[in-house]
Enzyme design. Structure first.
Site, PDB file in Angstrom:
ATOM      1  N   SER B 123       2.450  61.251  55.511  1.00 50.94           N
ATOM      2  CA  SER B 123       2.143  62.572  54.955  1.00 50.94           C
ATOM      3  C   SER B 123       1.600  62.437  53.542  1.00 50.94           C
ATOM      4  O   SER B 123       1.940  61.486  52.819  1.00 50.94           O
ATOM      5  CB  SER B 123       3.433  63.393  54.930  1.00 50.94           C
ATOM      6  OG  SER B 123       3.318  64.501  54.069  1.00 50.94           O
ATOM      7  N   TYR B 147      11.779  64.085  51.694  1.00 54.14           N
ATOM      8  CA  TYR B 147      10.864  63.885  52.823  1.00 54.14           C
ATOM      9  C   TYR B 147       9.759  62.884  52.469  1.00 54.14           C
ATOM     10  O   TYR B 147       9.509  61.923  53.197  1.00 54.14           O
ATOM     11  CB  TYR B 147      10.256  65.237  53.211  1.00 54.14           C
ATOM     12  CG  TYR B 147       9.203  65.202  54.289  1.00 54.14           C
ATOM     13  CD1 TYR B 147       9.564  65.214  55.633  1.00 54.14           C
ATOM     14  CD2 TYR B 147       7.847  65.198  53.977  1.00 54.14           C
ATOM     15  CE1 TYR B 147       8.596  65.203  56.631  1.00 54.14           C
ATOM     16  CE2 TYR B 147       6.876  65.191  54.966  1.00 54.14           C
ATOM     17  CZ  TYR B 147       7.254  65.195  56.295  1.00 54.14           C
ATOM     18  OH  TYR B 147       6.287  65.185  57.267  1.00 54.14           O
ATOM     19  N   LYS B 151       9.059  59.094  54.033  1.00 49.74           N
ATOM     20  CA  LYS B 151       7.764  58.684  54.595  1.00 49.74           C
ATOM     21  C   LYS B 151       7.229  57.438  53.862  1.00 49.74           C
ATOM     22  O   LYS B 151       6.699  56.515  54.489  1.00 49.74           O
ATOM     23  CB  LYS B 151       6.752  59.834  54.494  1.00 49.74           C
ATOM     24  CG  LYS B 151       7.035  61.000  55.434  1.00 49.74           C
ATOM     25  CD  LYS B 151       6.812  60.621  56.895  1.00 49.74           C
ATOM     26  CE  LYS B 151       6.914  61.814  57.831  1.00 49.74           C
ATOM     27  NZ  LYS B 151       6.821  61.417  59.260  1.00 49.74           N
TER      28      LYS B 151
END
Lengths: 324, 324
Positions: B123, B147, B151
């Site tokens: 992402s 998050y 990633k």
């Protein structure tokens, strides 16, 4: 304040412990207790500061929780297996170098009302080819070893746990520490120290690469000073980027040798024997040559400015000021 | 060949599965079997290709091993909890978004004589402020969410497991996928899709930020094409840097609205109501605005070049070619 040193039996850990005991304080706070931890119990020197020494395996999840029983205000996390071993034993590398630090961060997070300063030793191994001749502070983490990958992941965890307020973390990427005391080892980087240390002791040393090879150095004394400075730094100056490339000295092997000549004379230099080793030359060719460490310098971290000073630090700290 | 899709019940997972079934092949290799996995069993469409659907929790270490029983040649790892949930539930985020992928990598490593292609969806959340107006391929991973941290860590693991020859990995950093089909959700990014999707369905949409806000987009159709291209790419062109920022389209909200006007007329645009929301404006202000995705472009990844095409893709793929 209470200070926990994890990885206290290693070369840097022992020197850091000695400095903590000598200073007796971190900034203006007196040290009330020192807790040493390593896979083997570190020698606990005779001292007026209460000192405890634990043999623990940080890759066991409950080990870190035990070490936090006294709620240390300051934690140095130096424990790791070295690059060669992490490459040879994939599972052990991840277990010690990644899971060990993650368990520590988790144990800290799970303590209520607790947010200690955590000083984590990272490495310039988080950077790998292709690299610019001088690597800037804003260069991507591009490790090319499992060791470097594990250090880079710990840097990311340290930043996230700090951002969330679980810990007050700072990661410092150490240069290649030279002159390492002790016996020659089989690390590919060993000769950088060996060609200084052995001749100073009147022994022959082997140089496996060309004199043009350039690398990034700081003394063990500078490394301890980095750790002590990181322990008392105002971390608000770090922003969200919690890991810093430490300052160091870019020098060629030829410059190392000329520094040795200035400090110890031609006789010492004559003990260096050039025996080219293609394997070592190839490994070293992929290593960083120099950094611009502006962020760390602006935050007050200081390293040697010339190789003569690195050699003099070794003579003072390891040889009682005398050349053998 | 056998294909495993982990995270098959999500929006991208369902569209990818449909594309795999429609094409029946990856490059010149026919698909012999499709294995779908998600936390809930994905709907297995009627098809001539044998298809199995599993409900698994990838954060359980043994789950990944079960999914590898058929030794899939190609694995898509799309499973993750979203940014907001990973921020709200720290433990769940690390368990699903980090440990889930790590268990998968470990399960692959432990299979003898096995090195499947693994396409991992990363992402643009791996990048965080301060950011340049256009983020180059060689920008450091500086996540500012848990998050994004998870990633970024998976990108590092993917690179190391690939370097060691355990897996043939490629990570693709998706732009913000727009127009997302379905109902409005509470994601801070939801309005980027909402101001197109709702008016096209004859419904009112709320715009919480100024028209000058600029962001980085690709359609769901482009995302599926990225995945399919990554599945058959010659990974020798990646070198050691296994994750790539995908191409996309930098557009302001104002440019989105003008594209809507061109494609669907003033009546559609009149359904957008500007209701400023300071909280959302502040979150969005820290997001990337544009990338230079030269590496991915040179490797053949293609995204939309204008927002009109993003809107038309939505009308064709979701609305049967007609505006409601």
């Amino acid at each position: 304040m209470k200070v926990l040193v994890i990885g206290s039996a290693g070369m840097v850990g022992r020197k850091l412990t000695a400095a903590l005991l000598k200073n007796g304080r971190i900034g203006d706070r007196a040290i009330a207790q020192i807790i040493l931890a390593d896979i083997v119990a570190a020698e606990a020197p005779a001292t007026s500061i209460p000192i405890a020494s634990h043999a623990v395996d940080l890759s066991a999840p409950e080990a870190a929780t035990k070490l936090l029983a006294e709620r240390p205000d300051l934690i140095f996390q130096l424990a790791a297996i070295v690059s060669g071993e992490a490459e040879a034993d994939f599972e052990k590398g991840y277990r010690i170098n990644l899971d060990g630090t993650r368990h520590l961060l988790e144990a800290i997070r799970q303590q209520p009302d607790y947010c200690p300063r955590l000083v984590f030793t990272s490495s310039i191994a988080v950077f790998g080819e292709p690299l610019p001749p001088e690597i800037p502070d804003e260069f991507p983490l591009t490790p090319l070893t499992s060791y470097g990958t594990q250090k880079a992941i710990c840097e990311l965890l340290l930043a996230d746990y700090s951002r969330r307020g679980f810990v007050d973390g700072i990661g410092i990427r150490l240069p290649t520490i030279t002159v390492r005391p002790g016996k020659p080892n089989k690390a590919a980087s060993g000769f950088f120290s060996g060609i200084i240390r052995e001749p100073l002791a009147g022994l022959e040393a082997v140089l496996p690469v060309d004199e043009g090879v350039r690398h990034w150095f700081a003394s063990p004394r500078a490394a301890v000073n980095f750790l002590l400075h990181a322990a008392q730094l105002d971390t608000s100056g770090l922003g969200q980027r919690r890991s810093l490339t430490m300052p160091g000295l870019a020098a060629t092997v030829g410059e190392e040798i000329e520094a040795l000549r200035r400090v110890a004379g031609d006789k010492a230099v004559s003990l260096i024997r050039h025996v080219p080793d293609e394997t070592i030359a190839l490994i070293v060719a992929g290593w960083p040559q120099a950094f611009s460490a502006k962020r760390a310098e602006s935050l007050g971290f200081v390293a040697e400015k010339n190789f003569d000073d690195i050699i003099r630090a070794h003579i003072e700290d390891e040889l009682g000021g005398r050349i053998g």
